[in-house]
Design a protein around this motif. Structure first.
Motif, PDB file in Angstrom:
ATOM      1  N   ARG A   1       0.834  -1.208   0.000  1.00 15.87           N
ATOM      2  CA  ARG A   1       0.000   0.000   0.000  1.00 15.87           C
ATOM      3  C   ARG A   1       0.869   1.259   0.000  1.00 15.87           C
ATOM      4  N   SER A   2       1.944   1.250   0.761  1.00 17.71           N
ATOM      5  CA  SER A   2       2.809   2.432   0.835  1.00 17.71           C
ATOM      6  C   SER A   2       3.522   2.686  -0.492  1.00 17.71           C
ATOM      7  N   GLN A   3       3.892   1.622  -1.199  1.00 15.75           N
ATOM      8  CA  GLN A   3       4.536   1.789  -2.504  1.00 15.75           C
ATOM      9  C   GLN A   3       3.566   2.390  -3.515  1.00 15.75           C
ATOM     10  N   ILE A   4       2.357   1.869  -3.535  1.00 22.62           N
ATOM     11  CA  ILE A   4       1.353   2.410  -4.457  1.00 22.62           C
ATOM     12  C   ILE A   4       1.053   3.864  -4.108  1.00 22.62           C
ATOM     13  N   ALA A   5       0.896   4.134  -2.818  1.00 20.44           N
ATOM     14  CA  ALA A   5       0.567   5.489  -2.370  1.00 20.44           C
ATOM     15  C   ALA A   5       1.647   6.484  -2.786  1.00 20.44           C
ATOM     16  N   ARG A   6       2.893   6.070  -2.712  1.00 21.88           N
ATOM     17  CA  ARG A   6       4.004   6.966  -3.037  1.00 21.88           C
ATOM     18  C   ARG A   6       3.953   7.426  -4.487  1.00 21.88           C
ATOM     19  N   TYR A   7       3.679   6.507  -5.399  1.00 21.10           N
ATOM     20  CA  TYR A   7       3.722   6.858  -6.819  1.00 21.10           C
ATOM     21  C   TYR A   7       2.367   7.303  -7.364  1.00 21.10           C
ATOM     22  N   LEU A   8       1.309   7.014  -6.630  1.00 24.00           N
ATOM     23  CA  LEU A   8      -0.017   7.444  -7.060  1.00 24.00           C
ATOM     24  C   LEU A   8      -0.230   8.934  -6.822  1.00 24.00           C
ATOM     25  N   ARG A   9       0.308   9.460  -5.724  1.00 25.90           N
ATOM     26  CA  ARG A   9       0.091  10.877  -5.403  1.00 25.90           C
ATOM     27  C   ARG A   9       0.897  11.737  -6.377  1.00 25.90           C
ATOM     28  N   PRO A  10       0.240  12.522  -7.218  1.00 31.34           N
ATOM     29  CA  PRO A  10       0.966  13.227  -8.286  1.00 31.34           C
ATOM     30  C   PRO A  10       1.616  14.547  -7.881  1.00 31.34           C
ATOM     31  N   GLU A  11       1.074  15.231  -6.871  1.00 31.81           N
ATOM     32  CA  GLU A  11       1.522  16.596  -6.574  1.00 31.81           C
ATOM     33  C   GLU A  11       3.032  16.743  -6.359  1.00 31.81           C
ATOM     34  N   PRO A  12       3.700  15.812  -5.674  1.00 35.29           N
ATOM     35  CA  PRO A  12       5.145  15.996  -5.462  1.00 35.29           C
ATOM     36  C   PRO A  12       5.966  16.015  -6.751  1.00 35.29           C
ATOM     37  N   TYR A  13       5.379  15.533  -7.840  1.00 35.85           N
ATOM     38  CA  TYR A  13       6.135  15.405  -9.081  1.00 35.85           C
ATOM     39  C   TYR A  13       5.818  16.482 -10.116  1.00 35.85           C
ATOM     40  N   TYR A  14       4.828  17.312  -9.861  1.00 40.14           N
ATOM     41  CA  TYR A  14       4.398  18.275 -10.873  1.00 40.14           C
ATOM     42  C   TYR A  14       5.516  19.219 -11.312  1.00 40.14           C
ATOM     43  N   GLN A  15       6.336  19.673 -10.396  1.00 39.54           N
ATOM     44  CA  GLN A  15       7.393  20.629 -10.725  1.00 39.54           C
ATOM     45  C   GLN A  15       8.786  20.001 -10.666  1.00 39.54           C
ATOM     46  N   HIS A  16       8.848  18.703 -10.505  1.00 37.66           N
ATOM     47  CA  HIS A  16      10.132  18.009 -10.447  1.00 37.66           C
ATOM     48  C   HIS A  16      10.809  18.071 -11.816  1.00 37.66           C
ATOM     49  N   SER A  17      12.118  18.310 -11.837  1.00 36.82           N
ATOM     50  CA  SER A  17      12.824  18.506 -13.108  1.00 36.82           C
ATOM     51  C   SER A  17      12.718  17.296 -14.034  1.00 36.82           C
ATOM     52  N   GLU A  18      12.659  16.094 -13.474  1.00 35.80           N
ATOM     53  CA  GLU A  18      12.526  14.885 -14.288  1.00 35.80           C
ATOM     54  C   GLU A  18      11.096  14.358 -14.296  1.00 35.80           C
ATOM     55  N   GLN A  19      10.513  14.245 -13.113  1.00 36.37           N
ATOM     56  CA  GLN A  19       9.222  13.571 -13.006  1.00 36.37           C
ATOM     57  C   GLN A  19       8.048  14.383 -13.550  1.00 36.37           C
ATOM     58  N   LYS A  20       8.274  15.654 -13.859  1.00 32.87           N
ATOM     59  CA  LYS A  20       7.204  16.427 -14.500  1.00 32.87           C
ATOM     60  C   LYS A  20       6.813  15.814 -15.841  1.00 32.87           C
ATOM     61  N   TYR A  21       7.727  15.025 -16.428  1.00 31.23           N
ATOM     62  CA  TYR A  21       7.427  14.412 -17.721  1.00 31.23           C
ATOM     63  C   TYR A  21       6.388  13.295 -17.617  1.00 31.23           C
ATOM     64  N   GLN A  22       6.038  12.898 -16.409  1.00 33.56           N
ATOM     65  CA  GLN A  22       4.906  11.985 -16.246  1.00 33.56           C
ATOM     66  C   GLN A  22       3.621  12.616 -16.766  1.00 33.56           C
ATOM     67  N   PHE A  23       3.591  13.946 -16.817  1.00 31.44           N
ATOM     68  CA  PHE A  23       2.358  14.669 -17.129  1.00 31.44           C
ATOM     69  C   PHE A  23       2.409  15.367 -18.489  1.00 31.44           C
ATOM     70  N   LEU A  24       3.442  15.063 -19.270  1.00 30.36           N
ATOM     71  CA  LEU A  24       3.561  15.648 -20.609  1.00 30.36           C
ATOM     72  C   LEU A  24       2.516  15.048 -21.544  1.00 30.36           C
ATOM     73  N   ASN A  25       1.863  15.907 -22.314  1.00 30.28           N
ATOM     74  CA  ASN A  25       0.932  15.440 -23.340  1.00 30.28           C
ATOM     75  C   ASN A  25       1.742  14.723 -24.421  1.00 30.28           C
ATOM     76  N   LEU A  26       1.469  13.443 -24.621  1.00 32.14           N
ATOM     77  CA  LEU A  26       2.266  12.619 -25.534  1.00 32.14           C
ATOM     78  C   LEU A  26       1.697  12.561 -26.945  1.00 32.14           C
ATOM     79  N   ARG A  27       0.645  13.320 -27.214  1.00 33.14           N
ATOM     80  CA  ARG A  27      -0.033  13.226 -28.510  1.00 33.14           C
ATOM     81  C   ARG A  27       0.499  14.222 -29.538  1.00 33.14           C
ATOM     82  N   LYS A  28       1.783  14.554 -29.457  1.00 33.56           N
ATOM     83  CA  LYS A  28       2.337  15.531 -30.396  1.00 33.56           C
ATOM     84  C   LYS A  28       3.752  15.129 -30.811  1.00 33.56           C
ATOM     85  N   PRO A  29       3.959  14.767 -32.099  1.00 32.89           N
ATOM     86  CA  PRO A  29       5.320  14.479 -32.573  1.00 32.89           C
ATOM     87  C   PRO A  29       6.211  15.708 -32.404  1.00 32.89           C
TER      88      PRO A  29
END
Length: 296
Positions: free
Chosen positions: A92-120
């Motif tokens: 549960r703790s592992q899932i919780a860690r990666y499920l919560r998105p807010e800590p990654y929104y401005q992260h230099s690397e992990q912000k790419y989790q939220f990049l729109n991928l529908r554009k060449p």
């Protein structure tokens, strides 16, 4: 007689002057028309570009689940985690860690989790080949990735990152090709098929199932596997209204625990890290992010 000749000369000169003036006027009119046409084309381009950017603008999406509700649903979605040696059911703790998105929104690397991928990104095959050096069977496939991205309207940097993650940098059994017979069974006398994105590779027998799917799709060359895999991803995930980022492909926040690309709890995390490295290497910066927020 002389006066008549002089008169005719003057008339001819006047006519020539009139003709030249008419020609000059016509040229000016033509230039004005061409300038107006160029201006109209430029305005159409600007409007089109603005509409395109509007389509891919940053978005904040509030979903109909609370974080706690989403976590509870993810607990029943067969998530797994690796300690670097073996796979086991995610806690549960592992899932919780990666499920919560807010800590990654401005992260230099992990912000790419939220990049729109529908554009060449329009990156040349040569540049993509630089990213593929030393990546096993994927090496030298820059043109195939570029074409796959163009044909399926998706981000080629993502596509390469995803393929490398799924194939262990081009070294997995599915990547190197497996021989499969006409019944979809592994067979040393069969034909070789490739699968670079783990499509159909279900956890209970990933290699056999992935090879069978590749055989069913006719992916008997690396190029076909790249383009076919891209088409599958675009059709089954990125074409959906709320599943076109790494995060939403993995956790599907609008319908948690269902229709998720991977069971690895760190799948989006790993892909984002690799994408960030490639963007940096190419001197580029990702644009247009979609961030999902769980309701309070």
């Amino acid at each position: 007689m002389i006066e008549k000749t002089e008169f005719r000369r003057l008339i001819l000169a006047a006519n020539r002057t009139s003709i030249k003036r008419l020609e000059m006027r016509n040229k000016l009119i033509l230039v004005c028309i061409l300038l107006l046409m160029a201006l109209a084309i430029y305005l159409i381009y600007l409007i089109s570009k603005e509409a395109q950017e509007e389509k891919f603008r940053d978005q904040h999406v509030v979903v109909g689940y609370t974080y706690r509700q989403a976590l509870q649903r993810q607990m029943h979605a067969n998530a797994v985690a690796s300690d670097g040696v073996k796979w086991s059911k995610a806690t549960r703790s592992q899932i919780a860690r990666y499920l919560r998105p807010e800590p990654y929104y401005q992260h230099s690397e992990q912000k790419y989790q939220f990049l729109n991928l529908r554009k060449p990104q329009g990156i040349s095959a040569g540049k993509l080949d630089e990213l593929l050096k030393g990546k096993g069977i994927l090496e030298g496939q820059g043109d195939a990735f570029r074409e796959a991205a163009r044909q399926s309207d998706l981000n080629e940097i993502y596509l390469i990152s995803h393929a490398q993650l799924e194939t262990g940098k081009g070294a997995s059994e599915l990547a190197k090709g497996l021989k499969v017979n006409d019944k979809g069974q592994l067979d040393p006398d069969g034909k070789t098929y490739y699968n670079f994105f783990g499509v159909g590779a279900f956890d209970h027998d990933a290699v056999a199932e992935g090879a069978k799917y590749a055989q069913q799709q006719g992916w008997d060359t690396p190029e076909k596997a790249i383009k076919g895999g891209a088409q599958f991803i675009a059709r089954e995930y990125l074409s959906r209204d709320n599943q076109y980022t790494l995060y939403s492909m993995r956790f599907n926040p609008v319908d948690p625990g269902r229709h998720q690309y991977a069971t690895d709890v760190m799948w989006a995390h790993h892909n984002a890290r690799q994408m960030a490295k490639y963007y940096h290497k190419l001197g580029l910066e990702g644009k247009f992010f979609t961030r999902h927020y769980y309701k309070k």
